[in-house]
Motif scaffolding. Structure first.
Motif, short mmCIF file in Angstrom:
data_model
loop_
_atom_site.label_atom_id
_atom_site.label_comp_id
_atom_site.label_asym_id
_atom_site.label_seq_id
_atom_site.Cartn_x
_atom_site.Cartn_y
_atom_site.Cartn_z
N TYR A 15 0.55 -1.43 -0.34
CA TYR A 15 0.10 0.59 0.18
C TYR A 15 0.90 1.37 0.08
CZ TYR A 15 -4.36 -2.07 1.00
OH TYR A 15 -5.57 -3.16 1.26
N THR A 17 1.03 5.28 1.28
CA THR A 17 0.89 6.12 1.70
C THR A 17 0.50 7.13 1.52
OG1 THR A 17 0.56 5.24 4.14
CG2 THR A 17 -1.07 4.30 3.23
N HIS A 22 3.27 0.71 2.83
CA HIS A 22 3.59 -0.08 3.90
C HIS A 22 3.04 -1.85 2.90
CE1 HIS A 22 1.81 -1.80 7.27
NE2 HIS A 22 1.05 -2.39 6.41
N ALA A 24 1.70 -4.91 3.26
CA ALA A 24 0.73 -5.46 3.87
C ALA A 24 0.86 -7.07 3.06
CB ALA A 24 -1.35 -5.19 3.05
N PRO A 43 -3.15 -11.58 13.80
CA PRO A 43 -3.72 -10.26 15.18
C PRO A 43 -4.20 -9.23 14.01
CG PRO A 43 -0.93 -10.56 14.51
CD PRO A 43 -1.77 -11.54 14.46
N SER A 44 -4.50 -8.01 14.13
CA SER A 44 -4.94 -6.91 13.86
C SER A 44 -3.58 -6.29 12.48
CB SER A 44 -5.56 -6.10 14.34
OG SER A 44 -6.27 -5.10 13.61
N GLY A 45 -4.16 -6.32 11.95
CA GLY A 45 -3.04 -5.55 10.91
C GLY A 45 -1.92 -6.49 10.14
N CYS A 46 -2.51 -7.81 9.80
CA CYS A 46 -0.95 -8.34 9.71
C CYS A 46 -1.78 -9.17 8.56
CB CYS A 46 -0.87 -9.95 10.62
SG CYS A 46 -2.43 -10.97 10.11
N GLY A 47 -2.94 -8.47 7.53
CA GLY A 47 -2.43 -8.94 6.30
C GLY A 47 -3.73 -9.01 6.09
N LYS A 48 -4.23 -9.68 7.19
CA LYS A 48 -5.82 -10.96 6.72
C LYS A 48 -6.87 -10.94 5.32
CE LYS A 48 -6.99 -11.44 11.13
NZ LYS A 48 -5.92 -10.21 11.00
N THR A 49 -7.31 -9.14 5.68
CA THR A 49 -8.59 -9.39 4.93
C THR A 49 -7.86 -8.54 3.27
OG1 THR A 49 -9.37 -8.17 6.54
CG2 THR A 49 -9.42 -7.15 4.55
N THR A 50 -6.22 -8.23 4.05
CA THR A 50 -5.63 -7.81 2.15
C THR A 50 -6.12 -9.33 1.17
OG1 THR A 50 -5.04 -6.10 3.13
CG2 THR A 50 -3.65 -6.34 0.92
N GLU A 171 -14.07 -11.87 9.10
CA GLU A 171 -14.59 -11.70 10.30
C GLU A 171 -15.82 -11.52 10.33
OE1 GLU A 171 -12.40 -9.53 13.03
OE2 GLU A 171 -10.95 -9.41 11.57
N HIS A 204 -9.38 -12.86 14.06
CA HIS A 204 -8.66 -13.15 14.86
C HIS A 204 -8.79 -13.84 16.30
CE1 HIS A 204 -10.39 -8.56 15.11
NE2 HIS A 204 -10.63 -9.77 16.48
N1 ATP Z 1 -6.25 0.67 2.05
C1 ATP Z 1 -5.26 0.59 2.78
N2 ATP Z 1 -4.24 1.25 2.10
C2 ATP Z 1 -2.85 2.03 3.18
N3 ATP Z 1 -3.06 0.92 4.01
C3 ATP Z 1 -3.95 -0.23 4.26
C4 ATP Z 1 -4.87 -0.14 3.37
N4 ATP Z 1 -5.37 -1.27 3.58
C5 ATP Z 1 -5.07 -1.42 4.80
N5 ATP Z 1 -4.29 -1.31 4.64
C6 ATP Z 1 -2.67 -2.25 5.99
O1 ATP Z 1 -2.38 -3.27 5.94
C7 ATP Z 1 -2.34 -4.18 6.49
C8 ATP Z 1 -3.08 -5.06 6.40
O2 ATP Z 1 -4.39 -4.80 6.39
P1 ATP Z 1 -5.56 -5.38 6.49
O3 ATP Z 1 -6.98 -5.05 6.73
O4 ATP Z 1 -5.24 -7.30 6.29
O5 ATP Z 1 -5.62 -5.95 8.47
P2 ATP Z 1 -6.01 -7.21 9.00
O6 ATP Z 1 -5.23 -8.80 9.20
O7 ATP Z 1 -7.45 -7.53 8.20
O8 ATP Z 1 -6.88 -7.13 10.96
P3 ATP Z 1 -7.90 -6.60 11.72
O9 ATP Z 1 -8.03 -8.10 12.09
O10 ATP Z 1 -7.71 -5.67 11.91
O11 ATP Z 1 -9.03 -6.40 10.15
C9 ATP Z 1 -2.18 -2.52 7.88
O12 ATP Z 1 -1.63 -2.70 8.59
C10 ATP Z 1 -3.12 -2.03 6.97
O13 ATP Z 1 -2.88 -0.25 7.70
#
Ligand code: ATP
Ligand code: MG
Lengths: 365, 576
Positions: A15, A17, A22, A24, A43-50, A171, A204
């Motif tokens: 990503y 920004t 960053h 991901a 954990p939160s922010g580790c990139g699962k959603t990505t 989730e 998570h």
């Molecule tokens: N559109 C975006 N622009 C910039 N950074 C992003 C964007 N989407 C996600 N990120 C960053 O990428 C990383 C992974 O995000 P992601 O949403 O995949 O986390 P996650 O594992 O799903 O977390 P959660 O459990 O909180 O949902 C995070 O650090 C987030 O800040």
């Protein structure tokens, strides 16, 4: 050999920004087989959603390949990117993402109409799907008139209706209260055994992960730390990170004394024998020892168990179990038991644990 | 495989890149046209008038204008500071009462920020002029009769609207909504825990307000002040109506007079316009600096419910203030207009036997000038609102919210809002009265000016309509195998519709009630309501002015009512 339904190869997503870039996802690879339920846990922010969004096509990765049902849907090298509407999968969102201006039935009909089904056929199929999730009588309502649990069921019906057999979940249960969550978890499993879809399921919540998964992929920041069955992950974590993340773990520092069938490790509480270790550990190497609270005990000290002493600081009664905090030379240690113990607070105790329950991981100093 | 890959490239823009599809190409071209409409007239005017501009520096510093310009600037400063101060006082008290006290204003609180839409300022100021004209004022007359009971006799007064005070107060009335909105928004974002912590630390409600709440929203005050300045220096209708009688010129009206003079003094007009533009840009820059996020770390961004501060008896005072404000901006001026419009000619001693609808009949059906002004304004309003909402709506819904394309489009559409209408008027006159584009005196020039002047409103309305949908609903549609355009058509557009309709109404009402650019660009061949109202006023056709002002007020009020209805229903379906 059957090929996997989804194959993710060396996926990287960066990503950009204002504050820089960053990473991901960093070179992530993962296969999902037909009918398999894979849980992405981390954990939160580790990139699962990505990762999920990359598979869905909602996000375009920067490098790597994604193959769905043998069809290349993304490849950075070949310049292939297939948009979400032409990938054979469906998705369930954390916020349900039901369209408020459409009735429950129309919400479920929508994906079918997009693939060119006649409205009569679509309606029949949608009603079947709604019946499967137990909402047969709700088709004329609007999403705003349903409870959270019912809304998520509609989202589920919408996901299974197209019959692609691959569903991505982000989730889906985390907005629901504990009781509803447990019930939906069971329903999800029985639905999966009925129609046998493949699932990639992000959560998570480790309990949810252990309960649902055929395989769990534990993620660390931007990468997959370990993939395996719930038992493998829980009993044989391959790193201190995974051991820590799943369940709770006692940790203490030590130094390898000798390597044999078992590892002998010098620690502050004396010499311990360790059954789980990677063969490349050598004598003199600093290690972390990890053991789960329920694998330590006060009484059932069998042959060949490690033994050490401490002082009971406090006991917490948790209903199904009891949690004991013990002060030892290596710091505080937690022991979980099912039954009450005869020792009072501030009294000395002896703790035992089997060598094959202790894991050793290299420690950086 | 290659077919899939080929077709897929078209969809890439949606995800992350700035690739052109036929649809987005059209949007870009339209946006470009709008930017050209802002930059071209100003640029051309400066290029053609360059010599006159240079010459005008001399005239302003020690020529014939060296006496008047400083006075004008001084007057402008007084009006702007006075009006902003008044608005800050009234607007923030009302905002605090509405957000924090148990005298929550409910529906009135919702109406407050819309006052300037419900009653167009031009109608409001004319209404006040007929109420407080020193001789024939409809309020002054009964007041004089009342004073006579105590032996105080006078042929004029007691109030005179044609004074600096009148100018300041009426300008202030129409600045209140800006302050109210900004301060309300800031108060909504202050975490009540901060205030509650102060209360539990033994500070009373007043001390809490002074020591905790007010400091937390200081940036909002600064922003409100700057907004007040900006709207004050650009406001044209109030000084145009009151300034003549008061012999007080402020900058926007003075520029207008320079162009109306014979021969037109184009040099000083454009020089002063550029000065005005630069001043506004500087204030906007300051406002952006103040509004920097992170500057107010205490504000946490969630919508909380507060325990309201108990006002006790003071509650009635708060209600009274709110009601008084509504009366001052709407009820009283409308009543004044109504009484004058029903009279054959304006007298302060209303003879109810002679009241007649003849003026409405005349304005609506017989007077060629007012009839064509009404037709022109309504048609222009319809076209401008439809065009602007279509373009900005398509941009807001089509371009990914965080994408580069959207950010560029946002900058383009926000640009015209930073240019005072006076400046747009001057630039359009100077640029479009000569080859190659000679459209001065046509409705086209008005159409273009209105499009430029309202595109920013439209863009803001569209953006908030699109933002209320949430990205996941569109994404859910994509993974349900709907293409880009199908998602736009089936999901995003229906969901955004209430917001888009509300935006349409806002743009329409603004266009129909617009006075500034109308005064500059409209004439006998292309009359519009704003210009005709000013002309009728200056020629002394007061009953007709009142009738026409009431007609546009009625149109605005009805439309704003519809807008409130739509947005409230929209909120209900979204939350139920
Ligand atoms: N559109 C975006 N622009 C910039 N950074 C992003 C964007 N989407 C996600 N990120 C960053 O990428 C990383 C992974 O995000 P992601 O949403 O995949 O986390 P996650 O594992 O799903 O977390 P959660 O459990 O909180 O949902 C995070 O650090 C987030 O800040
Ligand atoms: Mg996530």
């Amino acid at each position: 050999m059957t090929s996997p339904r989804v194959s993710v190869r060396n996926l990287t997503k960066i990503y950009k920004t204002k504050r820089g870039s960053h990473v991901a996802l960093d070179n992530v690879s993962l296969d999902i087989d037909a009918g398999e339920f894979v849980v992405l846990l981390g954990p939160s922010g580790c990139g699962k959603t990505t990762l999920l969004r990359c598979i869905a096509g909602l996000e375009e990765p920067d490098a790597g390949e994604i193959i769905i049902d043998g069809k290349l849907v993304f490849s950075s090298e070949k310049g292939v990117y297939v948009p979400p509407e032409r990938r054979d999968l469906s998705m369930v969102f954390q916020s349900y993402a039901l369209w408020p201006h459409l009735s429950v039935l129309d919400n479920v009909v929508y994906p079918l109409r997009n693939t060119g089904k006649s409205s009569a056929d679509a309606s029949v199929l949608a009603k079947e799907a709604l019946a499967k999730v137990g909402l047969g009588d709700y088709s004329a309502r609007f999403p705003g008139q349903l409870s959270g649990g019912q809304q998520q069921r509609v989202a589920l019906a919408r996901a299974i209706v197209s019959g692609d057999g691959l569903i991505l979940f982000d989730e889906p249960l985390s907005n629901l209260d504990a009781k509803v969550r447990e019930r939906l978890r069971l329903e999800l499993l029985s639905l999966q055994s009925q129609i046998n879809f493949s699932a990639v399921y992000v959560t998570h919540d480790q309990i949810e992960a252990l309960a649902l998964a055929d395989r769990i992929a534990v993620m660390d920041v931007g990468r997959i730390a370990q993939v395996g069955s719930p038992e493998q992950i829980y009993d044989y974590p391959n790193s201190r990170y995974v051991a820590d993340f799943i369940g709770s773990a006692n940790e203490f520092a030590g130094t390898v004394k000798s390597v044999g069938d078992v590892l002998t490790v010098e620690t502050a509480i004396g010499e311990l024998e360790v059954g789980n270790f990677h063969s490349d550990l050598v004598a003199g190497q600093p290690v972390w020892l990890v053991v789960r609270p329920e694998h330590c005990s006060f009484d059932g000290v069998g042959e060949g168990y490690n033994r050490f002493s401490g002082t009971l600081v406090r006991t917490l009664y948790l209903g199904a179990s009891r949690q004991h905090f013990v002060e030892t030379a290596a710091g505080e240690l937690v022991v979980t038991t099912q039954t009450p113990i005869a020792v009072g607070e501030k009294e000395p105790v002896t703790i035992g644990c089997a060598p094959q329950r202790i894991h050793a991981f290299p420690r950086e100093v | 495989m290659s077919a899939a890959a080929g077709a897929s490239t078209a969809n890439r823009s949606r995800v992350s890149r700035l690739k052109l599809t036929p649809f987005s190409t059209v949007l870009w071209l339209l946006l470009l046209a709008i930017v050209v409409l802002v930059v071209y007239p100003l640029g051309i005017a400066i290029v053609y008038e360059f010599e006159n501009i240079v010459k005008s520096f001399g005239e302003i510093t020690n020529g014939p204008l060296s006496r008047t310009v400083p006075t004008v600037l001084w007057n402008t400063a007084i009006v702007v500071f006075g009006a902003t101060f008044f608005a800050l006082l009234v607007g923030s008290i009302l905002a605090w009462v509405n957000e924090r006290s148990d005298a929550s204003l409910g529906f009135i609180g919702q109406l407050l920020p819309l006052c300037a839409l419900i009653v167009p300022p031009i109608a409001g100021v004319i209404g006040w002029a007929v109420l407080l004209d020193p001789r024939a004022g409809l309020l002054n007359f009964p007041l004089r009769q009342f004073l006579e009971l105590f032996g105080i006799t006078s042929r004029v007064g007691p109030f005179n609207i044609y004074t600096m005070t009148g100018l300041v107060l009426i300008t202030g009335l129409y600045t209140v909504p800006y302050v109210f909105l900004v301060v309300s928004a800031a108060l909504q974002r202050v975490d009540p825990a901060m205030e509650e912590a102060s209360r539990t630390s033994r500070a009373g409600p007043l001390k809490t307000m002074m020591r905790v709440t007010l400091p937390a929203i200081k940036p909002a005050f600064a922003a409100a002040i700057l907004l007040g300045f900006i709207s004050g220096v650009s406001l044209f209708s109030v000084p145009a109506v009151l300034g003549g009688g008061a012999r007080i010129d402020v900058i926007s009206v003075f520029i207008f007079r320079l162009l109306q003079a014979y021969p037109a003094q184009t040099g000083p007009a454009i020089t002063l316009s550029i000065g005005l533009l630069v001043m506004v840009q500087i204030m906007l820059l300051l406002q952006n600096l103040i509004a920097q996020p992170g500057r107010n770390a205490a504000i946490s961004g969630k919508g909380f419910r507060h325990t309201p501060v108990r006002l006790g008896k003071l509650r009635w005072l708060a209600y009274a203030l709110a009601v008084l404000y509504l009366f001052a901006t709407s009820v009283l001026p409308i009543l004044g207009l109504l009484l004058v419009s029903l009279q054959p000619f304006w007298t302060p001693a209303v003879n109810f036997a002679t009241l007649t609808l003849a003026n409405f009949n005349f304005v609506l059906f017989e007077n060629r000038q007012t009839v064509s002004a009404l037709i022109n304004s309504l048609t222009l309003g319809f076209i401008v609102a439809s065009f602007n909402m279509l373009v900005t709506g398509a941009i807001a819904l089509h371009f990914n919210r965080n994408g580069v394309a959207r950010r560029i489009a946002d900058i383009f559409t926000a640009l015209p809002a930073t240019i005072p209408h006076t400046v747009i008027g001057v630039a359009f006159i100077l640029a479009f009265s000569r080859e190659p584009i000679r459209i001065y005196g046509t409705t086209t020039i008005l159409l273009l000016a209105y499009i430029v002047m309202t595109i920013s409103y439209a863009a803001r309305a569209s953006a908030s309509a699109a933002a209320s949908i949430g990205t996941e609903l569109a994404e859910a549609s994509r993974v349900s195998k709907a293409s880009d355009l199908r998602t736009l058509w089936k999901i995003s557009l229906p969901l955004a519709m209430p917001g888009l309709v509300a935006g349409w109404i806002m743009v329409f009402v603004h266009t129909v009630g617009e006075v500034t650019a109308s005064a500059f660009l409209s004439g006998t061949h292309n009359p519009v309501i704003g210009r005709v109202l000013l002309d009728l006023w200056n020629f002394g056709n007061f009953p007709q002015v009142a009738a026409l002002a009431l007609i546009i007020t009625a149109i605005s009020t009805t439309l704003v009512g519809i807008m409130l209805f739509i947005t409230r229903r929209g909120q209900r379906t979204a939350t139920s």
